[in-house]
Design a protein around this motif. Structure first.
Motif, short mmCIF file in Angstrom:
data_model
loop_
_atom_site.label_atom_id
_atom_site.label_comp_id
_atom_site.label_asym_id
_atom_site.label_seq_id
_atom_site.Cartn_x
_atom_site.Cartn_y
_atom_site.Cartn_z
N ARG A 58 -1.07 9.53 2.94
CA ARG A 58 -1.50 8.54 1.96
C ARG A 58 -1.46 9.10 0.54
N THR A 59 -1.81 10.37 0.37
CA THR A 59 -1.80 10.98 -0.96
C THR A 59 -0.39 10.97 -1.54
N ALA A 60 0.60 11.26 -0.70
CA ALA A 60 1.99 11.22 -1.17
C ALA A 60 2.38 9.83 -1.61
N ALA A 61 1.90 8.81 -0.88
CA ALA A 61 2.22 7.42 -1.25
C ALA A 61 1.62 7.08 -2.60
N PHE A 62 0.36 7.45 -2.83
CA PHE A 62 -0.27 7.15 -4.11
C PHE A 62 0.36 7.94 -5.25
N ALA A 63 0.72 9.20 -4.98
CA ALA A 63 1.37 10.00 -6.02
C ALA A 63 2.74 9.41 -6.36
N GLY A 64 3.50 9.03 -5.35
CA GLY A 64 4.79 8.40 -5.61
C GLY A 64 4.65 7.10 -6.35
N PHE A 65 3.65 6.29 -6.00
CA PHE A 65 3.40 5.02 -6.69
C PHE A 65 3.10 5.26 -8.17
N ALA A 66 2.24 6.24 -8.47
CA ALA A 66 1.90 6.50 -9.87
C ALA A 66 3.12 6.95 -10.66
N THR A 67 3.92 7.82 -10.06
CA THR A 67 5.13 8.28 -10.74
C THR A 67 6.10 7.13 -10.98
N GLN A 68 6.26 6.27 -9.98
CA GLN A 68 7.19 5.16 -10.10
C GLN A 68 6.71 4.11 -11.11
N CYS A 69 5.39 3.94 -11.24
CA CYS A 69 4.86 3.06 -12.29
C CYS A 69 5.22 3.60 -13.67
N TRP A 70 5.07 4.90 -13.84
CA TRP A 70 5.39 5.52 -15.14
C TRP A 70 6.86 5.33 -15.49
N TRP A 71 7.73 5.67 -14.56
CA TRP A 71 9.15 5.53 -14.84
C TRP A 71 9.56 4.06 -14.93
N GLY A 72 8.92 3.20 -14.16
CA GLY A 72 9.20 1.78 -14.26
C GLY A 72 8.88 1.24 -15.64
N GLY A 73 7.74 1.66 -16.21
CA GLY A 73 7.38 1.24 -17.57
C GLY A 73 8.39 1.71 -18.59
N ILE A 74 8.85 2.95 -18.44
CA ILE A 74 9.86 3.47 -19.38
C ILE A 74 11.16 2.68 -19.28
N LYS A 75 11.60 2.39 -18.06
CA LYS A 75 12.83 1.64 -17.86
C LYS A 75 12.72 0.21 -18.41
N MET A 135 3.11 -1.35 -5.55
CA MET A 135 3.87 -1.76 -6.73
C MET A 135 3.76 -3.26 -6.96
N ALA A 136 3.80 -4.05 -5.88
CA ALA A 136 3.65 -5.49 -6.01
C ALA A 136 2.27 -5.85 -6.54
N ALA A 137 1.23 -5.16 -6.04
CA ALA A 137 -0.13 -5.43 -6.53
C ALA A 137 -0.25 -5.11 -8.02
N PHE A 138 0.39 -4.03 -8.45
CA PHE A 138 0.31 -3.63 -9.86
C PHE A 138 1.15 -4.53 -10.76
N ALA A 139 2.44 -4.67 -10.42
CA ALA A 139 3.37 -5.35 -11.32
C ALA A 139 3.33 -6.86 -11.20
N ALA A 140 3.00 -7.39 -10.02
CA ALA A 140 2.99 -8.84 -9.82
C ALA A 140 1.62 -9.46 -10.02
N LEU A 141 0.53 -8.67 -9.85
CA LEU A 141 -0.82 -9.22 -9.97
C LEU A 141 -1.58 -8.67 -11.17
N LEU A 142 -1.65 -7.36 -11.31
CA LEU A 142 -2.47 -6.77 -12.36
C LEU A 142 -1.88 -6.97 -13.76
#
Length: 289
Positions: A39-56, A140-147
């Motif tokens: 689970r920690t790897a999933a959350f770490a990957g999610f945080a990293t992908q949010c960061w790079w997603g925002g930059i893109k 990612m859906a909870a963050f980008a589609a809801l939050l």
């Protein structure tokens, strides 16, 4: 005289028909559940992908501000979040369990099992991929589609599919994308068996997969002269074809054509991978005792 009643022929045949699937189903489920523990790897990957997603997203916004583009900015933003959520789906590396088995010689055990080694590795790889993708995609859906819309950032959010039909077709396309990814991972596994090392082929696969799947930039934004070839190559079925179905760009016959193209590449790559694995096993030597 025995008191046991005879089993009807129809009932006796039922378990026999599905018996050959049991080891593959068990291999998929066990690998899927094993990977869900990280689970920690999933959350770490999610945080990293949010960061790079925002930059893109910001880079795309600047790009669109300079002029027109083949797809609306809202779709490009949704495409970016979708690509970040599905990042773990991309087959840029072989299955680490296979690589370890090749290094240690444990690959010999899979050769001795009373199942087809290719399909055993295939379902293991599919379980490995699915367990990494689903938690990150949900986050990612909870963050980008809801939050993001709730925070007032609706212009930069993940938009819903074009229609219910588009969403349903997208779901089918994503199942096929998982199988296509597993077939591509199996080619990397075969290369690891043949070369006795997975590092070289993994380094070569990474940039090719990132670019030709559409993860780096939507394929629609690449030069017009490349579009036909880009859509026919197998990596488009991992992200770009599902995204076009999601947006409703491909509907009806076009959507069916996209799904059939994914099916074609799954069958072609799985057939080639199984043949290549058998050839690699024929030359494989395991030393030691």
């Amino acid at each position: 005289m025995s008191g046991r009643r005879p089993v009807p022929a129809g009932l006796a045949a039922r378990p026999a028909r599905g018996r050959w699937l049991r080891p593959y189903r068990a291999a998929f489920v066990s690998r899927f559940l094993q990977m869900l523990q990280y689970r920690t790897a999933a959350f770490a990957g999610f945080a990293t992908q949010c960061w790079w997603g925002g930059i893109k997203v910001m880079v795309l916004a600047a790009f669109y501000a300079a002029g027109a583009a083949p797809m609306p900015l809202t779709q490009a933003v949704t495409y970016t979040w979708l690509a970040q959520g599905l990042l773990a789906l991309l087959p840029w590396a072989g299955d680490p369990e296979v690589a370890q088995a090749v290094r240690t010689g444990a690959v010999a055990y899979d050769r001795l099992r009373p199942v087809d080694a290719y399909w055993l590795w295939f379902v293991r790889s599919a379980g490995w991929i699915a367990a990494r993708v689903l938690p990150r995609l949900a986050l990612m859906a909870a963050f980008a589609a809801l939050l993001l819309p709730l925070a007032g950032w609706g212009d930069w959010s993940w938009r819903p599919p074009a229609s219910i039909a588009a969403g349903a077709a997208f779901g089918v396309s994503m199942v096929l994308a998982l199988l296509l990814s597993a077939a591509l991972v199996m080619l990397l596994n075969v290369a690891a068996v043949a070369a006795l090392d997975a590092r070289g082929i993994n380094m070569l696969a990474l940039p090719v997969v990132i670019l030709l799947s559409g993860n780096l930039v939507p394929l629609a934004l690449l030069p017009d002269g490349w579009q036909r070839w880009l859509l026919l190559q197998p990596l488009a079925g991992l992200l770009d074809i599902p995204a076009r179905i999601y947006f409703g760009q491909w509907a009806g016959a076009d959507a069916v054509g996209g799904l059939l193209l994914q099916l074609f590449w799954i069958a072609a790559l799985a057939g080639a991978g199984r043949w290549a694995l058998q050839a690699a096993f024929a030359r494989l030597e395991v030393q030691g005792g």
